[in-house]
Design a protein around this motif. Structure first.
Motif, short mmCIF file in Angstrom:
data_model
loop_
_atom_site.label_atom_id
_atom_site.label_comp_id
_atom_site.label_asym_id
_atom_site.label_seq_id
_atom_site.Cartn_x
_atom_site.Cartn_y
_atom_site.Cartn_z
N ASP A 219 0.84 -1.21 0.00
CA ASP A 219 0.00 0.00 0.00
C ASP A 219 0.87 1.26 0.00
O ASP A 219 0.53 2.27 -0.64
CB ASP A 219 -0.92 0.01 1.23
CG ASP A 219 -1.98 -1.08 1.17
OD1 ASP A 219 -2.25 -1.59 0.06
OD2 ASP A 219 -2.53 -1.43 2.24
N ASN B 198 2.16 1.91 -3.45
CA ASN B 198 1.09 2.46 -4.28
C ASN B 198 0.85 3.93 -3.96
O ASN B 198 0.59 4.74 -4.86
CB ASN B 198 -0.21 1.67 -4.07
CG ASN B 198 -0.12 0.27 -4.65
OD1 ASN B 198 0.64 0.03 -5.59
ND2 ASN B 198 -0.90 -0.66 -4.10
N ALA B 199 0.91 4.27 -2.66
CA ALA B 199 0.70 5.66 -2.25
C ALA B 199 1.81 6.55 -2.80
O ALA B 199 1.56 7.69 -3.24
CB ALA B 199 0.65 5.75 -0.73
N ASP C 229 3.65 5.88 -5.50
CA ASP C 229 3.48 5.95 -6.95
C ASP C 229 2.40 6.95 -7.35
O ASP C 229 2.51 7.62 -8.40
CB ASP C 229 3.13 4.56 -7.50
CG ASP C 229 4.29 3.58 -7.38
OD1 ASP C 229 5.44 4.04 -7.20
OD2 ASP C 229 4.05 2.35 -7.46
N SER C 230 1.36 7.05 -6.52
CA SER C 230 0.27 7.98 -6.83
C SER C 230 0.51 9.36 -6.23
O SER C 230 -0.37 10.23 -6.28
CB SER C 230 -1.06 7.41 -6.33
OG SER C 230 -1.02 7.24 -4.92
N GLU C 231 1.69 9.53 -5.62
CA GLU C 231 2.11 10.80 -5.02
C GLU C 231 1.17 11.26 -3.90
O GLU C 231 1.00 12.46 -3.67
CB GLU C 231 2.23 11.88 -6.10
CG GLU C 231 3.27 11.55 -7.15
CD GLU C 231 3.45 12.66 -8.16
OE1 GLU C 231 2.70 13.66 -8.10
OE2 GLU C 231 4.35 12.55 -9.01
N ASP C 232 0.60 10.29 -3.20
CA ASP C 232 -0.23 10.60 -2.04
C ASP C 232 0.68 10.51 -0.81
O ASP C 232 0.68 9.52 -0.08
CB ASP C 232 -1.40 9.61 -1.93
CG ASP C 232 -2.41 10.02 -0.86
OD1 ASP C 232 -2.07 10.88 -0.02
OD2 ASP C 232 -3.52 9.46 -0.85
N TYR C 233 1.45 11.56 -0.58
CA TYR C 233 2.49 11.50 0.44
C TYR C 233 1.94 11.56 1.87
O TYR C 233 2.58 11.11 2.81
CB TYR C 233 3.50 12.62 0.20
CG TYR C 233 4.17 12.50 -1.15
CD1 TYR C 233 4.95 11.38 -1.45
CD2 TYR C 233 4.00 13.47 -2.13
CE1 TYR C 233 5.56 11.24 -2.69
CE2 TYR C 233 4.60 13.34 -3.38
CZ TYR C 233 5.37 12.23 -3.66
OH TYR C 233 5.96 12.08 -4.89
#
Length: 220
Positions: A52, A55-56, A58-62
């Motif tokens: 997870d 994935n975070a 990679d999606s730039e959900d820092y």
């Protein structure tokens, strides 16, 4: 049977039920296996959280990534503690055995072993009150559940004692031992005076049956 006798009998029945229930649970695995399973579960959770986390990132959900990192760190610390506990149960070495008669070094009462843990499993508040850390080996040593001889300490039924505080007699202790749980947890006494634990008790703690060494001098 009067009310007092009924209450005592009920307590003994409950004690035996506890032993039987624990024995059934241990049929699925040896003592300490629950800690091992818990460590494995935490390991699986860590793997999932790392996926997870990737994935975070990679999606730039820092923001989410930071929370996941904190959760992973917490689980890793918990997993390490649980793994250490499981290892302690697997590799535990005890100076005393189930059914063995002992004496408390400080208080002098006679006792017989009815349970054991590789380390102290009581709460931190209990350990503080008992001044466990003042013992030579502290809390990281075997602790024993012992039945206390009513003749030497009538007000104390069961005690939880560190190995450091227990002493085996130099000679076989064949003196009478009074306790209401004896007939439920032991078959009787062996030739050395120690008690023979019932099968359920041995299975609960995964302990082998103790054989009293043969002394040829007794036959002379």
């Amino acid at each position: 049977m009067n009310l007092e006798q009924y209450d005592i009998a009920q307590q003994l029945r409950e004690k035996l039920t506890e032993v039987e229930e624990e024995s059934i649970r241990l049929q699925e695995g040896k003592r300490g296996s629950s800690a091992k399973s818990e460590a494995q579960d935490k390991g699986i959770s860590i793997i999932r959280l790392r996926a997870d986390l990737q994935n975070a990132i990679d999606s730039e959900d820092y923001g989410l990534a930071a929370k996941l990192r904190d959760e992973i760190s917490k689980l890793e610390a918990e997993s390490l503690a649980v793994s250490a506990k499981a290892l302690a149960f697997e590799n535990a070495e005890y100076a005393f055995r189930l059914g063995q008669k002992l004496r408390h070094k400080t208080f002098g009462y006679r006792a017989v072993v009815c349970g054991m843990d590789p380390i102290c499993c009581e709460s931190s508040s209990w350990m503080e009150a008992a001044e466990v850390e003042k013992l030579p080996r502290g809390s990281n040593q075997p602790f024993y559940q012992v039945l206390v001889d009513a003749r030497t300490h009538p007000d104390l039924v069961v005690a939880y004692v560190a190995e450091d505080n227990l002493l085996a007699p130099e000679k076989p202790d064949k003196e009478r031992f009074d306790h209401p749980y004896i007939s439920f947890l032991y078959y009787g006494a062996d030739t050395a005076g120690d008690f023979i634990p019932v099968k359920q008790l041995r299975e609960k703690y995964n302990r082998p049956r103790h054989e009293v060494p043969f002394d040829s001098q007794e036959e002379d």
